[in-house]
Design a protein around this motif. Structure first.
Motif, PDB file in Angstrom:
ATOM      1  N   GLU B 102       0.825  -1.213   0.000  1.00 14.32           N
ATOM      2  CA  GLU B 102       0.000   0.000   0.000  1.00 14.32           C
ATOM      3  C   GLU B 102       0.855   1.258   0.000  1.00 14.32           C
ATOM      4  OE1 GLU B 102      -2.744  -0.193   3.240  1.00 14.32           O
ATOM      5  OE2 GLU B 102      -3.659  -2.028   2.492  1.00 14.32           O
ATOM      6  N   SER B 365      -7.681  -0.114  -6.475  1.00 13.95           N
ATOM      7  CA  SER B 365      -7.015   1.153  -6.769  1.00 13.95           C
ATOM      8  C   SER B 365      -7.966   2.298  -6.457  1.00 13.95           C
ATOM      9  CB  SER B 365      -6.628   1.192  -8.245  1.00 13.95           C
ATOM     10  OG  SER B 365      -6.354   2.513  -8.628  1.00 13.95           O
ATOM     11  N   GLN B 370      -0.501   4.223  -6.395  1.00 11.37           N
ATOM     12  CA  GLN B 370      -0.253   3.131  -5.460  1.00 11.37           C
ATOM     13  C   GLN B 370      -1.512   2.284  -5.312  1.00 11.37           C
ATOM     14  OE1 GLN B 370       0.660   5.451  -2.016  1.00 11.37           O
ATOM     15  NE2 GLN B 370       2.863   5.292  -2.348  1.00 11.37           N
ATOM     16  N   PRO B 371      -1.339   0.985  -5.086  1.00  7.73           N
ATOM     17  CA  PRO B 371      -2.546   0.204  -4.796  1.00  7.73           C
ATOM     18  C   PRO B 371      -3.143   0.646  -3.457  1.00  7.73           C
ATOM     19  CG  PRO B 371      -0.594  -1.205  -4.760  1.00  7.73           C
ATOM     20  CD  PRO B 371      -0.135   0.162  -5.110  1.00  7.73           C
ATOM     21  N   PHE B 372      -4.460   0.793  -3.432  1.00  3.02           N
ATOM     22  CA  PHE B 372      -5.122   1.193  -2.192  1.00  3.02           C
ATOM     23  C   PHE B 372      -5.157   0.018  -1.224  1.00  3.02           C
ATOM     24  CE2 PHE B 372      -9.012   1.691   0.360  1.00  3.02           C
ATOM     25  CZ  PHE B 372      -8.772   2.925   0.918  1.00  3.02           C
ATOM     26  N   ARG B 373      -5.379  -1.163  -1.797  1.00  4.66           N
ATOM     27  CA  ARG B 373      -5.357  -2.382  -0.999  1.00  4.66           C
ATOM     28  C   ARG B 373      -4.844  -3.479  -1.897  1.00  4.66           C
ATOM     29  NH1 ARG B 373      -5.233  -6.306   2.203  1.00  4.66           N
ATOM     30  NH2 ARG B 373      -6.957  -7.622   2.796  1.00  4.66           N
TER      31      ARG B 373
END
Lengths: 183, 415
Positions: B102, B365, B370-373
């Motif tokens: 994350e 996303s 960045q990936p949110f989760r």
């Protein structure tokens, strides 16, 4: 994208869905209220028209506003992955029924979601921490997690940028949660 | 290590919170490994497990035990030499990869995938890049897909070869691991020529792979393929025709069809119980629909079946590699992808069939880079749940045999 599958879902669960069915690539997503979860899952698992026998994944999600539990299911009746989202769990006290009555193998995945998010799975008979030490008191994957209680006393506290020990003094209350467009 | 505790006695829970705390003394840290936890049971299952019956005792296996394939602690409840129940304790290798992802951008997150399963790293990278490609709507060139299949099938053989050696080692046979390392080392060197790294390849990229096939890789692969079948057959006869090994494994740790489905098990463990569930056919991805191969299944569901099934899969992987080499199209190995990846807000799930089962990544996303989760699903984690199911009634020595036959990798289990 399996359009026929979408129609079948709409016909079967139309009144239970708490949001529109979303489809993209090889995924179909439905959203339901946590209270409906056991019945919807049982139908998906047992109904010969669906036969979702394989649980590919179970995970908790913190969107910053609500907690969710996302289930990924596989069936030979559709080429799509089915994502069932138990939506709208309160962040203060997230509770959701367990699916261990269908897949006993979900037990550890639910333990993990409890460990990381504090989501309580009602009916899981072994809901304790799985990765973090048993005396750990916070939930690391929550969006407002600042390692305030445990690692604050570790030698790395304040040195490693990820281990911020507290919310900045000038922060607006509630702003600790990263603002997101995720729903 | 026999200990008994009055369940009604009060508990003295120390005020400090974590073993990271420098104030925690060595004795206190060692106390962490005592089989009986120093707090009241929190769940039904824990209360049931930590209550000793007549003539029973607890003993720790691990976290440093060599046959636990990493750092797994298993609390065994024994009656003499017989295992009554067992409770795996995880977390000794927990690094919080999901949280780390994350805080990384999409390119950086791929690097965190490799160390999850250090014997089959490419299988962890693949679902991650597949999920990102879905989020970004990137089309992967066909040559890149073929290279992905080729390199992962090589990795599958390396993983299964190592499994053979480990399995025998856990049962007390020292020779097979020396032979299995011949294959594994050759494949690892080959992949090093292709990717630049021996173990943590970091080879897949969003939109393709890092580099095209090179001369060194191709010449090594060609030389190996010409003798691989014979050499693998030769090292398999070491165990397959070994009376002691076969009789030890047959009928041990039986997993039936219904339990396998109920436990959400995947990979060779479910196929050894008679269910032909292989994601390469069940939910075709990449170029697998164009390739010819069989899904080996076995009906017995015991340790021997799980072992033999993996050995059958090696032969199918060789078939796939052969076809990849013949049908590999020309063209680019990377799609046109911007340097800074910004995905649309949304969700994607991708899964691949690895040597241990279904590796899945659920990426969410929020529109940033960045990936949110980032949820990582590891098959070993689910498969390890079978151990408490299979063990009761067996002998202590069989714990290693059953655990080895499930082929768990602690790096993936603990994330």
């Amino acid at each position: 994208m399996d359009r026929a599958f979408r129609r079948r879902l709409e016909l079967r669960f139309g009144d239970r869905l708490s949001g529109p069915i979303r489809q993209r690539h090889d995924e179909t997503e439905i959203r339901i209220a946590p209270a409906d979860l056991p019945e919807v899952m049982r139908t998906l698992h047992d109904d010969p028209a669906f036969r979702f026998e394989f649980l590919a994944d179970l995970c908790g999600v913190d969107t910053g506003r609500v907690m969710q539990v996302a289930y990924h299911l596989w069936s030979d009746t559709t080429p799509d992955w089915l994502r069932v989202i138990a939506d709208g769990l309160s962040r203060d006290e997230p509770r959701v029924p367990s699916v261990t009555f269908l897949w006993k193998g979900a037990e550890w995945m639910e333990r993990e979601a409890y460990d990381m998010f504090g989501i309580v799975f009602e009916g899981n008979r072994d809901l304790r921490r799985i990765y973090m030490p048993p005396d750990y008191r916070s939930f690391p994957l929550r969006k407002d997690f600042f390692i305030a209680d445990d690692a604050a006393r570790s030698p790395g506290a304040g040195v490693r940028p990820m281990e911020r020990t507290h919310v900045p003094a000038n922060a607006v209350p509630g702003s600790a949660v990263r603002h997101s467009k995720v729903d | 290590m026999t200990t008994s505790r009055d369940p009604a006695a009060p508990y003295d829970i120390p005020a400090h919170a974590s073993a990271d705390d420098p104030r925690v003394t060595l004795e206190e840290q060692l106390g962490v490994f005592e089989p009986i936890p120093p707090y009241p049971p929190r769940t039904e299952r824990e209360a049931e497990f930590y209550t000793l019956g007549e003539g029973e005792m607890f003993i720790n296996m691990g976290p440093q035990h060599p046959s636990t394939h990493g750092v797994l602690r298993v609390v065994l409840k024994l009656n003499g030499e017989q295992v009554v129940d067992l409770d795996p304790v995880l977390g000794y290798l927990h690094r919080g990869v999901e949280k780390l992802c994350e805080n990384a951008d999409f390119h950086q997150a791929i690097c965190y995938m490799d160390p999850l399963e250090y014997v089959s790293s490419l299988f962890c990278e693949w679902p991650a890049v597949m999920a990102f490609e879905k989020l970004l709507d990137v089309e992967v060139p066909r040559r890149a897909e073929y290279i992905r299949v080729l390199s992962t099938e090589l990795n599958r053989i390396a993983s299964h070869a190592l499994f053979m050696g480990w399995m025998a080692l856990d049962l007390g046979g020292l020779t097979p691991i020396l032979y299995s390392f011949i294959e594994r080392d050759e494949i690892v060197e080959m992949l090093a020529a292709l990717t630049g790294q021996r173990m943590l390849f970091n080879y897949f990229r969003v939109g393709g792979v890092n580099g095209d096939l090179n001369h060194e890789f191709m010449s090594r692969l060609g030389a190996w393929m010409s003798r691989a079948t014979d050499q693998i057959e030769a090292s398999l006869t070491l165990l397959n025709e070994n009376e002691i090994f076969v009789r030890r494994m047959r009928g041990l740790g039986v997993l039936d069809r219904e339990t396998a489905l109920r436990m959400a098990v995947s990979g060779p463990n479910i196929r050894a119980s008679g269910i032909p569930f292989d994601l390469r056919r069940a939910h075709p991805y990449s170029v697998f629909p164009e390739l010819e191969f069989d899904i080996p299944t076995r009906q017995e569901g015991d340790c021997l079946a799980r072992y033999l099934l993996r050995m059958d899969e090696i032969k199918q992987s060789l078939r796939i590699i052969d076809q990849c080499l013949h049908e590999m199209p020309d063209g680019p190995v990377m799609a046109k992808v911007p340097r800074l990846l910004r995905a649309r807000p949304g969700r994607a799930f991708a899964a691949v069939e690895g040597p241990r089962g279904v590796y899945g990544v659920h990426a969410i996303s929020d529109g940033t880079d960045q990936p949110f989760r980032m949820r990582i699903h590891d098959p070993s984690f689910v498969n390890l749940q079978l151990v408490p199911l299979m063990m009761p009634g067996n002998l202590v020595a069989d714990t290693m045999a059953i655990m080895a036959s499930l082929d768990p990798i602690m790096g993936g289990i603990d994330k």
